[in-house]
Design a protein around this motif. Structure first.
Motif, mmCIF file in Angstrom:
data_model
loop_
_atom_site.group_PDB
_atom_site.id
_atom_site.type_symbol
_atom_site.label_atom_id
_atom_site.label_comp_id
_atom_site.label_asym_id
_atom_site.label_seq_id
_atom_site.Cartn_x
_atom_site.Cartn_y
_atom_site.Cartn_z
ATOM 1 N N ALA A 199 0.815 -1.216 0.000
ATOM 2 C CA ALA A 199 0.000 0.000 0.000
ATOM 3 C C ALA A 199 0.848 1.266 0.000
ATOM 4 C CB ALA A 199 -0.933 -0.004 1.214
ATOM 5 N N ASP A 200 2.105 1.177 0.415
ATOM 6 C CA ASP A 200 3.017 2.334 0.471
ATOM 7 C C ASP A 200 4.348 1.920 -0.164
ATOM 8 O OD1 ASP A 200 3.684 4.936 1.126
ATOM 9 O OD2 ASP A 200 4.070 4.542 3.245
ATOM 10 N N PRO A 201 4.309 1.473 -1.426
ATOM 11 C CA PRO A 201 5.453 0.763 -2.004
ATOM 12 C C PRO A 201 6.682 1.616 -2.246
ATOM 13 C CG PRO A 201 3.797 1.174 -3.687
ATOM 14 C CD PRO A 201 3.185 1.569 -2.378
ATOM 15 N N ILE A 202 6.517 2.870 -2.650
ATOM 16 C CA ILE A 202 7.697 3.672 -2.983
ATOM 17 C C ILE A 202 8.484 4.009 -1.723
ATOM 18 C CG2 ILE A 202 8.522 5.818 -4.011
ATOM 19 C CD1 ILE A 202 6.172 5.733 -5.911
ATOM 20 N N CYS A 204 8.569 2.410 1.035
ATOM 21 C CA CYS A 204 9.165 1.209 1.607
ATOM 22 C C CYS A 204 10.284 0.632 0.748
ATOM 23 C CB CYS A 204 8.082 0.161 1.879
ATOM 24 S SG CYS A 204 6.963 0.660 3.217
ATOM 25 N N SER A 205 10.406 1.099 -0.493
ATOM 26 C CA SER A 205 11.540 0.688 -1.313
ATOM 27 C C SER A 205 12.737 1.618 -1.127
ATOM 28 C CB SER A 205 11.148 0.677 -2.797
ATOM 29 O OG SER A 205 10.949 2.000 -3.282
ATOM 30 N N VAL A 206 12.488 2.797 -0.566
ATOM 31 C CA VAL A 206 13.534 3.814 -0.419
ATOM 32 C C VAL A 206 13.972 3.993 1.022
ATOM 33 C CG1 VAL A 206 14.030 6.286 -0.691
ATOM 34 C CG2 VAL A 206 12.754 5.066 -2.466
ATOM 35 N N ALA A 207 13.028 3.940 1.961
ATOM 36 C CA ALA A 207 13.314 4.281 3.352
ATOM 37 C C ALA A 207 14.314 3.317 3.971
ATOM 38 C CB ALA A 207 12.026 4.263 4.168
ATOM 39 N N PRO A 208 15.202 3.849 4.822
ATOM 40 C CA PRO A 208 16.182 3.001 5.515
ATOM 41 C C PRO A 208 15.545 2.360 6.737
ATOM 42 C CG PRO A 208 16.514 5.277 6.164
ATOM 43 C CD PRO A 208 15.383 5.268 5.157
ATOM 44 N N THR A 209 14.711 1.347 6.497
ATOM 45 C CA THR A 209 13.963 0.763 7.612
ATOM 46 C C THR A 209 14.801 -0.194 8.457
ATOM 47 O OG1 THR A 209 13.163 -0.981 6.142
ATOM 48 C CG2 THR A 209 11.766 0.957 6.405
ATOM 49 N N ASP A 265 -0.640 11.775 -3.763
ATOM 50 C CA ASP A 265 0.750 11.432 -3.450
ATOM 51 C C ASP A 265 0.947 9.919 -3.494
ATOM 52 O OD1 ASP A 265 3.354 11.250 -2.405
ATOM 53 O OD2 ASP A 265 3.013 12.917 -1.034
ATOM 54 N N ARG A 266 1.866 9.463 -4.342
ATOM 55 C CA ARG A 266 2.192 8.041 -4.436
ATOM 56 C C ARG A 266 3.509 7.721 -3.735
ATOM 57 N NH1 ARG A 266 1.679 8.349 -10.918
ATOM 58 N NH2 ARG A 266 3.406 9.760 -10.398
ATOM 59 N N TYR A 267 4.318 8.739 -3.525
ATOM 60 C CA TYR A 267 5.622 8.548 -2.886
ATOM 61 C C TYR A 267 5.450 8.350 -1.377
ATOM 62 C CZ TYR A 267 10.709 9.192 -2.547
ATOM 63 O OH TYR A 267 12.049 9.017 -2.339
ATOM 64 N N LEU A 268 4.606 9.184 -0.775
ATOM 65 C CA LEU A 268 4.270 9.070 0.646
ATOM 66 C C LEU A 268 2.747 9.092 0.744
ATOM 67 C CD1 LEU A 268 6.922 11.543 2.122
ATOM 68 C CD2 LEU A 268 6.962 9.046 2.271
ATOM 69 N N VAL A 269 2.154 7.935 0.698
ATOM 70 C CA VAL A 269 0.702 7.821 0.635
ATOM 71 C C VAL A 269 0.090 8.540 1.844
ATOM 72 C CG1 VAL A 269 -1.237 6.207 0.637
ATOM 73 C CG2 VAL A 269 0.857 5.669 -0.650
ATOM 74 N N PRO A 270 -0.790 9.515 1.607
ATOM 75 C CA PRO A 270 -1.227 10.421 2.683
ATOM 76 C C PRO A 270 -1.782 9.755 3.926
ATOM 77 C CG PRO A 270 -1.853 11.331 0.570
ATOM 78 C CD PRO A 270 -1.297 9.971 0.289
ATOM 79 N N ARG A 271 -2.523 8.656 3.784
ATOM 80 C CA ARG A 271 -3.145 8.083 4.986
ATOM 81 C C ARG A 271 -2.117 7.539 5.966
ATOM 82 N NH1 ARG A 271 -4.534 2.283 4.552
ATOM 83 N NH2 ARG A 271 -3.885 1.445 2.519
ATOM 84 N N PHE A 272 -0.921 7.240 5.470
ATOM 85 C CA PHE A 272 0.141 6.753 6.355
ATOM 86 C C PHE A 272 1.056 7.878 6.854
ATOM 87 C CE2 PHE A 272 -0.443 3.033 3.396
ATOM 88 C CZ PHE A 272 -1.105 2.231 4.318
#
Length: 345
Positions: A199-202, A204-209, A265-272
């Motif tokens: 649901a928040d793919p971009i 989660c592909s970029v963030a240093p989790t 916003d697709r990079y940071l999906v607003p609901r999250f």
């Protein structure tokens, strides 16, 4: 009678000339010493009010409309720190910085060492360092300017001290919220991406989790130090990264906070992110920008710049970014004017 008329005409002429010359943005660059543990200097673009005439100058893919090296006004309304997003540039929000400068503010747009268009090595150092260093770099810029002989006496003060605010986009939105008192919880971001990657793919592909941290229930993540800067009295977060904050952490923010959400916003999906922040920060103002993607808050570059969410200069059909940025350039100075008028100097 004639003497009075001449004096009145002279005064009127001086008034008109000042108003013709005032309202310009000046521009110069400075280098701020780095952090004790990371001595790389912090490049800063300064935008400030001046009566010197502006010019239009291309600087790489972005364009600055300002008086290069113009003489600053004797006093500015306050200091606004401007934090760009992941892999960004200190010039990517030049039009907003110019608007604030023309309204009387000193704007310090920093280039985050290790997280800019030239160098993205900070991500490789892990999430604890990434989320700690960005706000510390912004605070270092505040330190330097409040001590700089060229600026410290120009920055307006009141009973609460120097008037300092902060604006940030994307990861810069996270940065200013951390300055406001939000404390990142690395376990939460890792869990978010484990549960919501589809649901928040971009993000989660970029963030240093990294891996979810083992943190006792109800305790703050000790890997990240306290990052709040008590000198910052109001923040504006543009399409901010918010999933790293818990509800408890966001509730600790007690200063005026304005959040802008890009509706599509697709990079940071607003609901999250933006909406999560708005739900948990007391007294927050949330502005939803209709039909906007994540990059709507940036100036349109003169060349394509690709990202995991497409070209920075692209917008949804029907979205007028220049018109939106012009409106935003009115709203942000008005917001800080309102906040700082609560404690007049």
């Amino acid at each position: 009678m004639r003497i009075r008329q001449r004096a009145l005409l002279l005064a009127l002429g001086l008034f008109l000339s000042v108003n013709v010359l005032a309202g310009q943005a000046g521009f110069r660059t400075v280098s701020v010493p780095g952090l004790p543990a990371d001595p790389e200097p912090v490049p800063v673009a300064l935008f400030y009010p001046t009566q010197s005439p502006e010019r239009t100058i291309a600087m790489g893919p972005f364009t600055v409309h300002a008086a290069m090296g113009g003489v600053p006004e004797a006093q500015v309304k306050g200091l606004i720190v401007l934090s760009h997003g992941h892999g960004g540039s200190e010039l990517g929000h030049a039009s907003l910085a110019e608007a604030l400068a023309r309204d009387g503010y000193l704007v310090a747009a920093l280039r985050h060492p290790g997280d800019n268009w030239q160098d993205q090595s900070l991500l490789a150092n892990g999430p604890a360092r990434y989320f700690s260093v960005r706000p510390q770099q912004a605070s270092r810029v505040i330190d330097a300017l409040l001590q700089d002989p060229a600026w410290k006496d120009r920055i307006a003060r009141d009973a609460k001290g120097p008037r300092v605010g902060a604006v940030g986009h994307s990861a810069g939105g996270y940065t200013v919220l951390a300055l406001a008192g939000g404390r990142p919880e690395l376990q939460r971001l890792a869990t978010h991406c484990s549960d919501n990657r589809a649901a928040d793919p971009i993000l989660c592909s970029v963030a240093p989790t990294g891996e979810p941290a083992v943190t006792p229930s109800g305790q703050l993540d000790q890997a990240v130090p306290a990052l709040a800067d008590s000198r910052v009295r109001a923040v504006v977060a543009l399409a901010p990264l918010g999933a790293v904050f818990s509800a408890r952490s966001l509730a600790s923010i007690q200063i005026p906070t304005l959040v802008y959400e890009a509706e599509l916003d697709r990079y940071l999906v607003p609901r999250f992110h933006a909406e999560w922040i708005a739900q948990n920060v007391s007294g927050v103002e949330l502005h939803r920008v209709s039909n906007a993607w994540h990059w709507a808050f940036m100036d349109i570059p003169a060349m394509p710049i690709s990202t995991p969410d497409g070209d920075i200069g692209a917008d949804p059909p029907g979205f007028d970014r220049p018109a939106f940025l012009k409106q935003l350039g009115k709203e942000l100075p008005a917001y800080f004017d309102k906040i700082f008028e609560l404690s007049p100097g």
